[in-house]
Scaffold this active site. Structure first.
Site, short mmCIF file in Angstrom:
data_model
loop_
_atom_site.label_atom_id
_atom_site.label_comp_id
_atom_site.label_asym_id
_atom_site.label_seq_id
_atom_site.Cartn_x
_atom_site.Cartn_y
_atom_site.Cartn_z
N CYS A 17 26.10 -35.33 33.63
CA CYS A 17 24.80 -35.57 33.32
C CYS A 17 24.37 -36.64 33.80
CB CYS A 17 24.76 -35.05 31.67
SG CYS A 17 25.43 -33.70 31.46
N GLU B 194 29.26 -33.22 25.40
CA GLU B 194 30.53 -32.56 25.63
C GLU B 194 31.42 -33.26 24.56
OE1 GLU B 194 31.88 -32.32 29.84
OE2 GLU B 194 29.75 -31.88 30.31
N ARG C 53 34.02 -34.14 36.41
CA ARG C 53 32.91 -34.42 37.23
C ARG C 53 32.36 -35.89 37.26
NH1 ARG C 53 28.26 -30.20 35.29
NH2 ARG C 53 29.57 -30.68 33.32
C1 UGA Z 1 25.10 -36.55 27.70
C2 UGA Z 1 24.19 -37.34 26.48
O1 UGA Z 1 24.90 -37.99 25.67
C3 UGA Z 1 23.68 -35.74 25.81
O2 UGA Z 1 22.79 -36.35 24.73
C4 UGA Z 1 23.02 -35.16 26.84
O3 UGA Z 1 22.74 -33.89 26.19
C5 UGA Z 1 24.11 -34.57 27.98
O4 UGA Z 1 24.70 -35.83 28.47
C6 UGA Z 1 23.51 -33.80 29.02
O5 UGA Z 1 22.68 -34.08 29.57
O6 UGA Z 1 23.90 -32.46 28.85
P1 UGA Z 1 27.75 -36.46 27.78
O7 UGA Z 1 27.57 -36.28 29.31
O8 UGA Z 1 28.56 -35.07 27.07
O9 UGA Z 1 26.29 -36.29 27.05
O10 UGA Z 1 28.34 -37.76 27.42
P2 UGA Z 1 28.20 -39.03 26.86
O11 UGA Z 1 28.68 -39.08 25.34
O12 UGA Z 1 26.57 -39.40 26.87
O13 UGA Z 1 29.02 -39.78 27.64
C7 UGA Z 1 28.71 -40.09 29.02
C8 UGA Z 1 29.52 -41.23 29.76
O14 UGA Z 1 29.22 -42.56 29.29
C9 UGA Z 1 30.92 -41.15 29.41
O15 UGA Z 1 31.68 -41.38 30.71
C10 UGA Z 1 31.40 -41.96 28.35
O16 UGA Z 1 32.71 -42.81 28.48
C11 UGA Z 1 30.24 -43.30 28.75
N1 UGA Z 1 30.02 -44.12 27.81
C12 UGA Z 1 29.54 -43.52 26.42
C13 UGA Z 1 30.33 -45.59 27.93
O17 UGA Z 1 30.74 -46.23 28.83
N2 UGA Z 1 29.87 -46.57 26.78
C14 UGA Z 1 29.45 -45.94 25.60
O18 UGA Z 1 28.95 -46.80 25.04
C15 UGA Z 1 28.96 -44.85 25.59
#
Ligand code: UGA
Length: 446
Positions: free
Chosen positions: A271, A163, A341
């Protein structure tokens, strides 16, 4: 003639996929059972905030001035089946209430509604994140229900979009995974993705089970990486280390890498949390629970960070939250999204409120969604308004605009200069120089 494409389910994944397929030159019909969604999209408006999405919608939605007319929307499965050669299933698979397993009812009902109309050769392509084994079951279901019989096939093509970068990730994916059971299915998918393939995107053909697993394994790995660094933050908190420096130094080892090593209040969204739980539940059903027992720990570390942030706030406020004014900057689960979410930010705001604090929330895009989930919190139109009279300011979603806040200006409106950085992205020195106490997870206090 290029195959015609339908996209079933027009949420974060489907709306973007439909628009991107039109951008790649295909005629596309998007289907959702909710007319309010198809109505919005038919006017070129996205049902969620996703950078760049409305630009593509405006370029292709039929009937809009100067559009290519390649993208239309419907609520009718009969129409979709008559239109399409390839049908992408993009409906959501949320966590079942009170269980770890995912709710397959939307996927099942999409297949059950579409298949009886498939009376000519068609390829149904699953994109939703599902428990391994679902694709094989759904392939049997399609063959059983479709008047075209074996001519109606199923393939699995998981989606890896993030996202906030959904458009970019869909138009220029880092890999394309195709779980197929026939050469025809593979050839059709190669045709659909010919533009990114020509640009060098790797194409990996697998069986159905492996394709499903690539997705859940990827999200399990990403979650593990985040919880690993958050576990290190817990150690830093007790040993007096600095997790930000630690992550920086670890990241130079390119076997480890810097990405997804940002310690803070942890992961949320629609996710990662539900995917690791559904993966554990599925492993249990398969008699392989032990293989994924570590994910339980990954989940616990992640959820603990939220509780710790509440405790850090309480401590900063002298031991009690009662009647204290707290400004929460950020409600979305991550920046450049309006998705709340399982948002760590909103979850923390809610906990503080339930424990007696007066919480005022600001988010550049997620206010409406946040209000729906937590109508009892206060909401302010700007970060500065939210901080008026606050005894502590919590930075919980790292929107770029919060990084540009001037600590001196904000310091002029708050009741006390306490900033708690839940994302470890603000500059501690800058805030301390302006007279604030800066506290963060996994970092020394001063
Ligand atoms: C995630 C995956 O990164 C995608 O590759 C996947 O396609 C997607 O889920 C899915 O299953 O559809 P997304 O949910 O958009 O993507 O978000 P992310 O960028 O992965 O971040 C997830 C969470 O982790 C966020 O709350 C973010 O703040 C947190 N995060 C991310 C951290 O706390 N530390 C980090 O270093 C990176």
């Amino acid at each position: 003639m290029s195959p015609k494409i339908t996209v079933i389910g027009l949420g974060y994944l489907g709306a973007t996929h439909a628009a991107a397929m039109a951008e790649l030159g295909f005629d596309v019909l998007g289907l959702d059972i909710l007319p309010e969604k198809t109505d919005l999209l038919s006017r070129g408006l996205a049902p969620m905030y996703e950078p760049g999405l409305e630009d593509i919608l405006r370029r292709h939605v039929v009937g809009l001035p100067e559009s290519s007319g390649r993208l239309a929307f419907t609520t009718s499965y009969a129409e979709a089946a008559a239109f399409g050669d390839i049908h992408f299933i993009c409906v959501n698979t949320p966590q079942k209430p009170g269980e770890y397993a995912c709710d397959m009812s939307y996927v099942d009902s999409a297949v059950d509604s579409l298949a009886p109309h498939l009376d000519r050769p068609a390829l149904v392509v699953g994109k939703s994140t599902v428990p391994v084994g679902s694709a094989a079951r759904l392939a049997r279901r399609v063959a059983e229900l479709a008047p075209a019989g074996e001519e109606a096939e199923l393939a699995w093509n998981p989606e890896f979009l993030r996202e906030g970068f959904a458009v970019e990730d869909t138009l220029r994916p880092d890999r394309i995974v195709a779980g197929v059971t026939s050469e025809r299915a593979e050839a059709l998918l190669r045709e659909v993705y010919s533009t990114p393939l020509a640009g060098g995107t790797p194409f990996i053909t697998t069986d159905l089970a492996t394709a499903e697993l690539v997705k859940t394994a990827a999200n399990a790995f990403l979650s593990t990486k985040i919880s690993f660094i958050n576990a290190m933050a817990e150690i830093c908190e007790t040993a007096g280390g600095d997790v930000v420096k630690l992550a920086e130094a670890l990241g130079y080892d390119d076997r480890i890498g810097r990405k997804f090593l940002r310690a803070g209040i942890g992961f949320g969204g629609g996710c990662l949390p539900k995917d690791i739980r559904a993966f554990m539940a599925r492993a249990g059903e398969l008699g392989a629970a032990e293989a994924l027992a570590f994910l339980r720990e990954i989940d616990s570390i992640n959820m603990r960070r939220r509780v710790y942030m509440v405790e850090l706030t309480r401590e900063t406020l002298g031991g009690s939250l009662l009647g204290k004014r707290v400004a929460v900057l950020g409600a979305a689960f991550k920046p450049d999204s309006d998705d709340v979410r399982d948002s760590p930010a909103l979850n923390i705001a809610g906990q503080l409120h339930l424990q007696g604090a007066e919480v005022t929330v600001h988010d550049p895009k997620a206010m409406e969604n946040a209000k729906r989930v937590f109508p009892t919190l206060r909401y302010a139109d700007g970060a500065t308004e939210a901080a008026q009279g606050a005894h502590a300011v919590l930075h919980l979603t790292e929107w770029a605009e919060y990084g540009e806040l001037d600590p001196a200006v904000l310091g002029g409106v708050v009741g006390a200069r306490h900033i708690l950085d839940g994302r470890n992205t603000l500059d501690p020195e800058l805030w301390r120089k302006a007279g604030w106490t800066y506290r963060a997870l996994g970092r020394p206090t001063a």
